[in-house]
Enzyme design. Structure first.
Site, PDB file in Angstrom:
ATOM      1  CD  GLU A   1      16.726 138.516  91.446  1.00  0.00           C
ATOM      2  OE1 GLU A   1      16.846 137.309  91.619  1.00  0.00           O
ATOM      3  OE2 GLU A   1      17.011 139.083  90.374  1.00  0.00           O
TER       4      GLU A   1
ATOM      5  CG  ASN B   1      17.243 134.491  85.582  1.00  0.00           C
ATOM      6  OD1 ASN B   1      17.279 134.240  84.376  1.00  0.00           O
ATOM      7  ND2 ASN B   1      17.733 135.615  86.097  1.00  0.00           N
TER       8      ASN B   1
ATOM      9  CB  SER C   1      23.704 133.886  96.751  1.00  0.00           C
ATOM     10  OG  SER C   1      24.609 134.565  95.896  1.00  0.00           O
TER      11      SER C   1
ATOM     12  CG  HIS D   1      17.630 139.949  86.254  1.00  0.00           C
ATOM     13  ND1 HIS D   1      18.983 140.205  86.280  1.00  0.00           N
ATOM     14  CD2 HIS D   1      17.425 138.932  87.120  1.00  0.00           C
ATOM     15  CE1 HIS D   1      19.559 139.370  87.118  1.00  0.00           C
ATOM     16  NE2 HIS D   1      18.649 138.580  87.641  1.00  0.00           N
TER      17      HIS D   1
ATOM     18  CE  LYS E   1      21.167 135.214  86.777  1.00  0.00           C
ATOM     19  NZ  LYS E   1      22.045 135.981  87.651  1.00  0.00           N
TER      20      LYS E   1
ATOM     21  N   GLY F   1      24.737 136.196  92.340  1.00  0.00           N
ATOM     22  CA  GLY F   1      25.885 135.489  91.785  1.00  0.00           C
ATOM     23  C   GLY F   1      27.164 135.655  92.596  1.00  0.00           C
TER      24      GLY F   1
ATOM     25  CD  GLU G   1      22.396 138.996  85.600  1.00  0.00           C
ATOM     26  OE1 GLU G   1      21.836 138.360  84.690  1.00  0.00           O
ATOM     27  OE2 GLU G   1      22.790 138.462  86.659  1.00  0.00           O
TER      28      GLU G   1
HETATM   29  P1  PGA Z   1      21.906 133.936  91.704  1.00  0.00           P
HETATM   30  O1  PGA Z   1      21.042 134.830  90.675  1.00  0.00           O
HETATM   31  O2  PGA Z   1      20.914 132.981  92.352  1.00  0.00           O
HETATM   32  O3  PGA Z   1      22.903 133.226  90.857  1.00  0.00           O
HETATM   33  O4  PGA Z   1      22.494 134.857  92.692  1.00  0.00           O
HETATM   34  C1  PGA Z   1      19.772 135.315  91.010  1.00  0.00           C
HETATM   35  C2  PGA Z   1      19.219 136.110  89.839  1.00  0.00           C
HETATM   36  O5  PGA Z   1      19.980 136.813  89.169  1.00  0.00           O
HETATM   37  O6  PGA Z   1      17.998 136.073  89.567  1.00  0.00           O
END
Ligand code: PGA
Length: 252
Positions: A168, A9, A214, A96, A11, A174, A98
């Site tokens: 997730e 992803n 992560s 997602h 983003k 993140g 976010e």
């Molecule tokens: P990350 O993000 O691997 O940077 O933790 C995962 C995601 O948001 O899909």
């Protein structure tokens, strides 16, 4: 046997030239990965270029969102699932965290978007996951179950075969704080049990459930060793061809 999926992803990172460069660098590094499906999700405006440049490779292209409305219509600023399919996408990430946290995404809108994606013959990667406070107060399973039931409401057994779930935990995204393989497996097992209750065991046994939060080259192997973890949705570590390809080649 469920074929694993490793999805990156991207983003809101990368300008077009950077996105093309990374995608092209990934191509040879993952070319022998027959053990899993490889997917990357750039921003909308890069999808057509990236899918053209990856034609003939084993990397599939996903969008990061789609409109709830399926028909071509007066919806300024939106992009329909049919349009994503038309520019070469095979997948779309929906719900997602976010988007749920910062853009008002709800289980209801996730449900509509998922149905739109399926009607355009895209595979929907439907995201669920609890916040830190919810986990700490013992509500993680309840939250995830509510998200699942709302997001997948009304989907038939055959719809479910074109869905991928991404678990997730928001506190792991993140932050560098990965759920332990055991914590992730517990929730993945719970998700599969919930899907068994809603759509039967034959169907739930086929659904891929990805872990996200992560994921890195250093922890993918242990995560993948768990029975109900069928792949990963990777943010930060998918931005570089080398680290993403190490995750893809977790079996090596
Ligand atoms: P990350 O993000 O691997 O940077 O933790 C995962 C995601 O948001 O899909």
């Amino acid at each position: 046997m469920r074929k694993p999926v490793i999805a990156g992803n991207w983003k809101m990172y990368k300008l077009l030239s950077e996105a093309v460069e990374t995608a092209l660098a990934m191509k040879p590094l993952v070319a022998n990965a027959n053990h899993c499906e490889v997917v990357i999700a750039p921003v909308f405006v890069h999808l057509k270029t990236i899918s053209d440049r990856l034609e003939g490779s084993n990397i599939k292209v996903s969008a990061q969102d789609c409109a709830p409305e399926a028909k071509q219509s007066a919806n300024t600023g939106e992009v329909s699932a049919e349009m994503l399919k038309d520019v070469g996408c095979s997948h779309v990430v929906i719900g997602h965290s976010e988007r749920r946290q910062f853009y008002g995404e709800t289980d209801e809108s996730v449900n509509k978007k998922t149905k739109s994606a399926l009607s355009a013959n895209l595979t929907a990667i439907v995201c669920v996951g609890e916040m830190l406070g919810e986990r700490e107060s013992g509500k993680a399973e309840e939250v995830v179950k509510t998200q699942l039931l709302g997001s997948l409401d009304g989907l038939t057994v055959s719809d479910m075969e074109r869905i991928i779930i991404a678990y997730e935990p928001v506190w792991a995204i993140g932050t560098g704080k990965t759920a332990t393989p055991k914590q992730a497996q517990e929730m993945h097992g719970f998700i599969r049990q919930t899907l068994t209750e809603t759509h039967g065991k034959e169907t739930s046994d086929k659904i891929r459930i990805l872990y996200g939060g992560s994921v890195k080259p250093e922890n993918i192997k242990d995560l993948m060793a768990e029975a109900d973890i069928d792949g990963a949705l990777v943010g930060g570590a998918s931005l570089e061809a080398e680290s993403f390809s190490k995750i893809v080649n977790f079996n090596g």
